[in-house]
Design an enzyme around this catalytic site. Structure first.
Site, mmCIF file in Angstrom:
data_model
loop_
_atom_site.group_PDB
_atom_site.id
_atom_site.type_symbol
_atom_site.label_atom_id
_atom_site.label_comp_id
_atom_site.label_asym_id
_atom_site.label_seq_id
_atom_site.Cartn_x
_atom_site.Cartn_y
_atom_site.Cartn_z
ATOM 1 N N HIS A 97 -9.355 1.116 5.056
ATOM 2 C CA HIS A 97 -8.029 1.335 5.741
ATOM 3 C C HIS A 97 -8.378 2.504 6.814
ATOM 4 O O HIS A 97 -9.136 3.096 6.936
ATOM 5 C CB HIS A 97 -7.122 1.850 4.650
ATOM 6 N N SER A 116 3.812 -1.848 10.419
ATOM 7 C CA SER A 116 5.230 -2.047 10.409
ATOM 8 C C SER A 116 5.627 -3.396 10.152
ATOM 9 O O SER A 116 6.764 -3.971 10.540
ATOM 10 C CB SER A 116 5.628 -1.488 11.705
ATOM 11 N N ASN A 128 0.860 -1.188 0.114
ATOM 12 C CA ASN A 128 0.030 0.043 -0.046
ATOM 13 C C ASN A 128 0.938 1.155 -0.041
ATOM 14 O O ASN A 128 1.601 1.604 1.044
ATOM 15 C CB ASN A 128 -0.848 0.007 1.406
ATOM 16 N N TRP A 129 0.863 1.789 -1.222
ATOM 17 C CA TRP A 129 1.819 2.838 -1.363
ATOM 18 C C TRP A 129 1.313 4.307 -0.653
ATOM 19 O O TRP A 129 1.992 5.195 -0.455
ATOM 20 C CB TRP A 129 2.380 3.509 -2.780
ATOM 21 N N LYS A 130 -0.040 4.229 -0.301
ATOM 22 C CA LYS A 130 -0.605 5.413 0.361
ATOM 23 C C LYS A 130 -0.431 6.584 -0.568
ATOM 24 O O LYS A 130 -0.298 6.556 -1.959
ATOM 25 C CB LYS A 130 -0.080 5.829 1.612
ATOM 26 N N GLY A 179 2.768 2.438 10.556
ATOM 27 C CA GLY A 179 3.541 3.634 10.468
ATOM 28 C C GLY A 179 4.323 3.800 11.709
ATOM 29 O O GLY A 179 4.990 5.047 11.756
ATOM 30 N N GLU A 224 -5.002 -4.713 10.745
ATOM 31 C CA GLU A 224 -3.998 -3.984 10.895
ATOM 32 C C GLU A 224 -4.197 -3.163 12.275
ATOM 33 O O GLU A 224 -4.805 -2.266 12.374
ATOM 34 C CB GLU A 224 -3.876 -2.930 10.014
ATOM 35 N N GLU A 238 -6.769 4.581 8.035
ATOM 36 C CA GLU A 238 -6.496 6.092 7.675
ATOM 37 C C GLU A 238 -7.676 6.624 7.097
ATOM 38 O O GLU A 238 -8.086 7.845 7.145
ATOM 39 C CB GLU A 238 -5.223 6.308 6.607
ATOM 40 N N GLY A 249 2.893 -1.146 4.177
ATOM 41 C CA GLY A 249 2.962 0.272 3.742
ATOM 42 C C GLY A 249 4.498 0.712 3.460
ATOM 43 O O GLY A 249 4.995 0.375 2.375
HETATM 44 P P1 PGA Z 1 2.960 0.367 7.495
HETATM 45 O O1 PGA Z 1 1.651 0.519 7.230
HETATM 46 O O2 PGA Z 1 3.609 -1.004 6.745
HETATM 47 O O3 PGA Z 1 3.748 1.657 6.872
HETATM 48 O O4 PGA Z 1 2.889 0.184 9.050
HETATM 49 C C1 PGA Z 1 0.493 -0.559 6.708
HETATM 50 C C2 PGA Z 1 -0.621 -0.089 6.153
HETATM 51 O O5 PGA Z 1 -1.154 1.006 6.597
HETATM 52 O O6 PGA Z 1 -1.388 -0.734 5.496
#
Ligand code: PGA
Length: 249
Positions: A94, A211, A9-11, A172, A166, A96, A232
């Site tokens: 997600h 993470s 997931n590149w966001k 993150g 998650e 976010e 991510g």
């Molecule tokens: P992260 O993000 O690997 O940077 O913790 C995971 C995600 O948000 O899907």
């Protein structure tokens, strides 16, 4: 056996150059056993990714979609548009999106339905916040998020689903859930699923996210109920992402 799925997931990150780098690197990748791999770049890169990923194991994913097929929704993208660009998977729920854009369980459900309607495979993201974990509510929160969607789908629709657990506090932050914590929640999700569809419970792919990186992937992926990862930060570094895919394959 469930085939592992590794999703990047590149966001709101990446570039046309990174798309090219991934296409080149994955053209020659060797995996010891079959793994599904998908990259979810930002919308503007989908077309370039479709070309760059052709002939590689990389499938195309999107990060969200609007529940409507078309209309006056400035800035939004529909499932049909994604399907037209060769997208196969789409994230829904997600954290976010839930936190920053206030997407409710019901809105997540609507997005899942919109995706399924056009043949996209949803990756339903669920997870508790740190406050919820500290209050001992992790499982209630996660099973509520899962149930709000899964309990309302037809059996055929459920078979299109992947669920990504998650924990919000692990996203993150560099603070990964321990393999035992992650496994415990996965077993709860699978157990919940088994309560009304045991064949699906066996086949359902459950991903861990939060993470995950090249150093901790192997141990997480070795857990009985963890069938892959939603990655991510580490999915933006091609060598790290490749190493994670190799840990799964
Ligand atoms: P992260 O993000 O690997 O940077 O913790 C995971 C995600 O948000 O899907």
């Amino acid at each position: 056996m469930r085939k592992p799925l590794i999703a990047g997931n590149w966001k709101m990150n990446g570039s046309a150059e990174l798309i090219e780098t991934f296409g080149r690197t994955f053209a020659g990748i060797e995996l010891s056993s079959p793994v599904d791999v998908v990259i979810h770049p930002p919308f503007p890169y989908l077309d370039a990714a479709r070309s760059a990923f052709a002939g590689t194991p990389l499938a195309l994913g999107a990060q969200t979609l609007n529940p409507l097929p078309s209309g006056a929704r400035t800035g939004e993208v529909s499932g049909e548009m994604l399907a037209e660009f060769g997208v196969e998977y789409v994230l829904a729920g997600h954290s976010e999106r839930r936190q920053l854009y206030h997407e409710s369980d019901e809105q997540v459900y609507e997005r899942v339905i919109a995706a399924l309607t056009v043949g996209l495979k949803p990756i339903l993201c669920v997870g508790e916040t740190l406050e919820e974990r500290d209050a001992g509510q992790s499982e209630d929160v996660v099973l509520r998020q899962v149930g709000h969607v899964m309990a309302r789908l037809e059996p055929g629709q459920r078979r299109m689903m992947t669920i990504a657990y998650e924990p919000v506090w692990a996203i993150g932050t560099g603070r990964t859930a321990s393999p035992e914590q992650a496994q415990q929640m996965m077993a709860a999700i699978r157990g919940y699923q088994a309560s009304f569809d045991s064949a699906l419970a066996d086949a359902l792919r459950l991903l861990y996210g939060g993470s995950m990186n090249a150093s901790n992937a192997r141990e997480l992926l070795a857990q009985e109920d963890i069938d892959g990862g939603l990655i991510g930060g580490a999915s933006l570094k091609v060598d790290d992402f490749k190493a994670i895919c190799q840990s799964a394959g």
